[in-house]
Design a protein around this motif. Structure first.
Motif, PDB file in Angstrom:
ATOM      1  N   ALA A 258      -2.353  11.575  -8.212  1.00  0.00           N
ATOM      2  CA  ALA A 258      -2.942  11.261  -6.932  1.00  0.00           C
ATOM      3  C   ALA A 258      -4.346  10.577  -7.265  1.00  0.00           C
ATOM      4  O   ALA A 258      -4.783   9.630  -6.656  1.00  0.00           O
ATOM      5  CB  ALA A 258      -3.252  12.703  -6.378  1.00  0.00           C
ATOM      6  N   GLN A 259      -4.942  10.723  -8.412  1.00  0.00           N
ATOM      7  CA  GLN A 259      -6.437   9.957  -8.786  1.00  0.00           C
ATOM      8  C   GLN A 259      -5.703   8.748  -9.041  1.00  0.00           C
ATOM      9  O   GLN A 259      -6.481   7.835  -8.706  1.00  0.00           O
ATOM     10  CB  GLN A 259      -6.977  10.649 -10.249  1.00  0.00           C
ATOM     11  CG  GLN A 259      -7.500  12.150  -9.638  1.00  0.00           C
ATOM     12  CD  GLN A 259      -8.077  12.879 -10.929  1.00  0.00           C
ATOM     13  OE1 GLN A 259      -8.173  12.492 -11.875  1.00  0.00           O
ATOM     14  NE2 GLN A 259      -8.282  14.053 -10.916  1.00  0.00           N
ATOM     15  N   ALA A 260      -4.765   8.559  -9.821  1.00  0.00           N
ATOM     16  CA  ALA A 260      -4.595   7.023 -10.052  1.00  0.00           C
ATOM     17  C   ALA A 260      -4.185   6.337  -8.705  1.00  0.00           C
ATOM     18  O   ALA A 260      -4.362   5.143  -8.625  1.00  0.00           O
ATOM     19  CB  ALA A 260      -3.155   7.150 -11.208  1.00  0.00           C
ATOM     20  N   TRP A 261      -3.358   6.927  -7.850  1.00  0.00           N
ATOM     21  CA  TRP A 261      -2.808   6.285  -6.653  1.00  0.00           C
ATOM     22  C   TRP A 261      -4.491   5.743  -5.861  1.00  0.00           C
ATOM     23  O   TRP A 261      -4.139   4.773  -5.258  1.00  0.00           O
ATOM     24  CB  TRP A 261      -2.128   7.174  -5.795  1.00  0.00           C
ATOM     25  CG  TRP A 261      -1.533   6.742  -4.531  1.00  0.00           C
ATOM     26  CD1 TRP A 261      -0.766   5.875  -4.352  1.00  0.00           C
ATOM     27  CD2 TRP A 261      -2.182   6.925  -3.206  1.00  0.00           C
ATOM     28  NE1 TRP A 261      -0.468   5.514  -2.870  1.00  0.00           N
ATOM     29  CE2 TRP A 261      -1.654   6.276  -2.308  1.00  0.00           C
ATOM     30  CE3 TRP A 261      -3.543   7.637  -3.180  1.00  0.00           C
ATOM     31  CZ2 TRP A 261      -2.010   6.227  -0.972  1.00  0.00           C
ATOM     32  CZ3 TRP A 261      -3.868   7.586  -1.766  1.00  0.00           C
ATOM     33  CH2 TRP A 261      -3.350   7.059  -0.615  1.00  0.00           C
ATOM     34  N   ALA A 262      -5.174   7.040  -5.841  1.00  0.00           N
ATOM     35  CA  ALA A 262      -6.508   6.537  -4.954  1.00  0.00           C
ATOM     36  C   ALA A 262      -7.231   5.537  -5.625  1.00  0.00           C
ATOM     37  O   ALA A 262      -7.655   4.761  -4.747  1.00  0.00           O
ATOM     38  CB  ALA A 262      -7.129   8.153  -4.954  1.00  0.00           C
ATOM     39  N   GLN A 263      -7.283   5.405  -6.935  1.00  0.00           N
ATOM     40  CA  GLN A 263      -8.190   4.394  -7.609  1.00  0.00           C
ATOM     41  C   GLN A 263      -7.435   2.827  -7.356  1.00  0.00           C
ATOM     42  O   GLN A 263      -8.123   1.926  -6.768  1.00  0.00           O
ATOM     43  CB  GLN A 263      -7.890   4.343  -8.906  1.00  0.00           C
ATOM     44  CG  GLN A 263      -9.002   5.585  -9.569  1.00  0.00           C
ATOM     45  CD  GLN A 263     -10.249   5.053  -9.579  1.00  0.00           C
ATOM     46  OE1 GLN A 263     -10.919   4.007  -9.455  1.00  0.00           O
ATOM     47  NE2 GLN A 263     -11.210   5.999  -9.311  1.00  0.00           N
ATOM     48  N   ARG A 264      -5.949   2.907  -7.022  1.00  0.00           N
ATOM     49  CA  ARG A 264      -5.585   1.605  -6.602  1.00  0.00           C
ATOM     50  C   ARG A 264      -5.696   1.506  -5.055  1.00  0.00           C
ATOM     51  O   ARG A 264      -6.019   0.326  -4.570  1.00  0.00           O
ATOM     52  CB  ARG A 264      -4.191   1.570  -6.963  1.00  0.00           C
ATOM     53  CG  ARG A 264      -3.480   0.193  -6.754  1.00  0.00           C
ATOM     54  CD  ARG A 264      -2.066   0.369  -6.926  1.00  0.00           C
ATOM     55  NE  ARG A 264      -1.130  -0.948  -6.680  1.00  0.00           N
ATOM     56  CZ  ARG A 264       0.009  -0.935  -7.017  1.00  0.00           C
ATOM     57  NH1 ARG A 264       0.669   0.083  -7.605  1.00  0.00           N
ATOM     58  NH2 ARG A 264       0.816  -1.807  -6.435  1.00  0.00           N
ATOM     59  N   TYR A 265      -5.505   2.439  -4.342  1.00  0.00           N
ATOM     60  CA  TYR A 265      -5.359   2.315  -2.891  1.00  0.00           C
ATOM     61  C   TYR A 265      -6.834   1.947  -2.215  1.00  0.00           C
ATOM     62  O   TYR A 265      -7.060   1.182  -1.337  1.00  0.00           O
ATOM     63  CB  TYR A 265      -4.744   3.552  -2.269  1.00  0.00           C
ATOM     64  CG  TYR A 265      -4.585   3.641  -0.802  1.00  0.00           C
ATOM     65  CD1 TYR A 265      -3.525   2.927  -0.241  1.00  0.00           C
ATOM     66  CD2 TYR A 265      -5.652   4.075   0.164  1.00  0.00           C
ATOM     67  CE1 TYR A 265      -3.496   3.036   1.283  1.00  0.00           C
ATOM     68  CE2 TYR A 265      -5.694   4.255   1.219  1.00  0.00           C
ATOM     69  CZ  TYR A 265      -4.394   3.718   2.008  1.00  0.00           C
ATOM     70  OH  TYR A 265      -4.131   3.698   3.198  1.00  0.00           O
ATOM     71  N   PHE A 266      -7.947   2.827  -2.869  1.00  0.00           N
ATOM     72  CA  PHE A 266      -9.162   2.442  -2.198  1.00  0.00           C
ATOM     73  C   PHE A 266      -9.859   1.363  -2.910  1.00  0.00           C
ATOM     74  O   PHE A 266     -10.970   1.189  -3.179  1.00  0.00           O
ATOM     75  CB  PHE A 266      -9.956   3.799  -2.435  1.00  0.00           C
ATOM     76  CG  PHE A 266      -9.620   4.821  -1.684  1.00  0.00           C
ATOM     77  CD1 PHE A 266      -9.860   4.638  -0.178  1.00  0.00           C
ATOM     78  CD2 PHE A 266      -8.894   5.953  -1.952  1.00  0.00           C
ATOM     79  CE1 PHE A 266      -9.157   5.763   0.836  1.00  0.00           C
ATOM     80  CE2 PHE A 266      -8.307   7.017  -1.161  1.00  0.00           C
ATOM     81  CZ  PHE A 266      -8.559   6.983   0.362  1.00  0.00           C
ATOM     82  N   ARG A 267      -9.135   0.855  -4.051  1.00  0.00           N
ATOM     83  CA  ARG A 267      -9.833  -0.355  -4.846  1.00  0.00           C
ATOM     84  C   ARG A 267     -10.920  -0.077  -5.567  1.00  0.00           C
ATOM     85  O   ARG A 267     -11.988  -0.558  -5.671  1.00  0.00           O
ATOM     86  CB  ARG A 267     -10.056  -1.619  -3.823  1.00  0.00           C
ATOM     87  CG  ARG A 267      -8.758  -2.084  -3.097  1.00  0.00           C
ATOM     88  CD  ARG A 267      -9.258  -3.034  -2.150  1.00  0.00           C
ATOM     89  NE  ARG A 267      -8.090  -3.690  -1.396  1.00  0.00           N
ATOM     90  CZ  ARG A 267      -7.329  -4.477  -1.654  1.00  0.00           C
ATOM     91  NH1 ARG A 267      -7.108  -5.012  -2.911  1.00  0.00           N
ATOM     92  NH2 ARG A 267      -6.283  -4.595  -0.797  1.00  0.00           N
ATOM     93  N   GLY A 268     -10.778   1.375  -6.275  1.00  0.00           N
ATOM     94  CA  GLY A 268     -11.679   1.832  -7.174  1.00  0.00           C
ATOM     95  C   GLY A 268     -13.093   2.706  -6.468  1.00  0.00           C
ATOM     96  O   GLY A 268     -13.679   3.283  -6.932  1.00  0.00           O
TER      97      GLY A 268
END
Length: 388
Positions: free
Chosen positions: A357-367
């Motif tokens: 989930a953290q990796a997905w969010a980093q990409r989805y929210f562009r960091g």
């Protein structure tokens, strides 16, 4: 007939199977919305092929048109729509809010001015259950009021207390054993009112529970503490349904907090407006860039649109106002959400949900991962789960 078996847990996130008369579904899951008995623009076969497990229909709209008795004459929604899997029907409670300018609420129920012909239509707890029994859905919802946002605290309290009285009436008139009645917890974003609604609702011990009254205009910073507060106080061994929520970030955050079921018109509506959902955020197909791009909507997606069409072709169809464009974008967006929950289930089964989930969010929210999302993950990582 209705069995909910939790097979994997990772923090508060869980993977379960939910057995219904029309088949077993795997949770967490997203339910496409078929308000009028159809998911706009898509056939039942297409829904099956992209991994849809349960479809949502709407009591209010189907009651007005074509009428529940015609649906019943087809053997219920599966026969009427040719979608063979499980259905869930909303009770009409959302229309109590969305059609606020066309209705009057009393203790007895709600009188609507039909949006079709202006005639007066009465919907009571008893009528809602009778319609839903005729529609033949596997999961039916108790008739409730979904208060708007913002609303006065006293109004929300009176509303949730009336919703609890309506639940008792729904419970007392339900006759079909092959339908699971879900109760709905209200209370807005106030934890004290949420607790009051829980206290009034949980004693009914319905086969599942829904969290209502959220995603109606409040910020996500206000919404997710209410989701977290309510979810951890719902019974551990029964499905939890977060109503009307379907943005990708909402699914991931909700799953972290122990939510099992979601629904929303967002993926199909945003598809009709020319937007595609991806792990990199929402792709605007109305802009100039996609017009010459040869890659698919999402190179990581396995849907029909992504396997066969380029962005340039779909952008051309949008400009030409061809029907295939909104169909293919809707198809892709639903498949994206189904893939998202499938990936979440895999991560939970591997005990790696937080990292995924953290990796997905980093990409989805562009960091730039928002604080409300980080807090939802942190809360979901806590292993202590209250049960009732």
């Amino acid at each position: 007939m209705f069995e909910f078996d939790i097979q994997y847990r990772d923090g508060q996130a869980r993977v379960a199977t939910f057995q219904t008369p029309h088949g077993q579904v795997r949770t967490p899951m997203f339910m496409p919305v078929g308000t009028q008995g159809t998911v706009k623009g898509l056939s039942p076969q297409e829904l099956i092929e992209i991994g849809s497990q349960m479809i949502l229909g709407n009591t209010y709209h189907l009651m007005l048109r074509p009428g529940e008795q015609l649906v019943a004459a087809h053997g219920g929604l599966p026969g009427f729509t040719a979608y063979p899997g499980p259905f869930l029907t909303d009770s009409g409670g959302f229309q109590v809010m969305s059609l606020g300018h066309m209705r009057k609420i009393t203790e007895e129920g709600v009188t609507f001015k039909s949006h079709l012909d202006g005639s007066l239509v009465s919907l009571t707890p008893e009528r809602s259950i009778a319609v839903q029994e005729a529609l033949g859905a596997d999961v039916i919802m108790a008739f409730d009021e979904c208060p708007p946002y913002p609303a006065e605290r006293d109004y929300i309290r009176r509303s949730l207390e009336r919703t609890a009285r309506w639940l008792e009436r729904c419970y007392s008139v339900k006759t079909r054993e092959d339908q699971a009645l879900f109760a709905i917890v209200q209370g807005g974003i106030d934890p004290d009112l949420r607790q009051l609604s829980l206290d009034l609702t949980l004693p009914f011990q319905t086969p599942g529970f829904a969290i209502g009254g959220l995603a109606v205009g409040e910020s996500k910073e206000e919404m997710y503490p209410a989701v977290a507060f309510t979810a951890k106080r719902l019974p551990e061994g029964k499905p939890r349904y977060l109503m009307g929520v379907g943005h990708p970030e909402d699914l991931v955050a909700g799953i972290a907090l122990g939510i099992d079921m979601f629904d929303c018109v967002y993926p199909t509506r945003t598809g009709r407006f020319g937007y595609a959902l991806t792990d990199d955020g929402r792709l605007n197909m109305n802009g100039s860039a996609p017009r010459t791009q040869l890659q698919p909507l999402d190179p990581e997606c396995d849907c029909y649109a992504c396997r066969h069409y380029s962005r340039a072709y779909l952008a051309h169809l949008i400009r030409a106002e061809e029907m295939l464009a909104p169909r293919m974008l809707s198809l892709h967006n639903l498949r994206y959400l189904h893939r998202l929950v499938e990936r979440a289930r895999t991560a939970i089964m591997q005990g790696a949900f937080q990292a995924w989930a953290q990796a997905w969010a980093q990409r989805y929210f562009r960091g730039a991962v928002p604080g409300w999302f980080r807090q939802a993950l942190a809360t979901g990582a806590q292993v202590e789960i209250q049960t009732h």
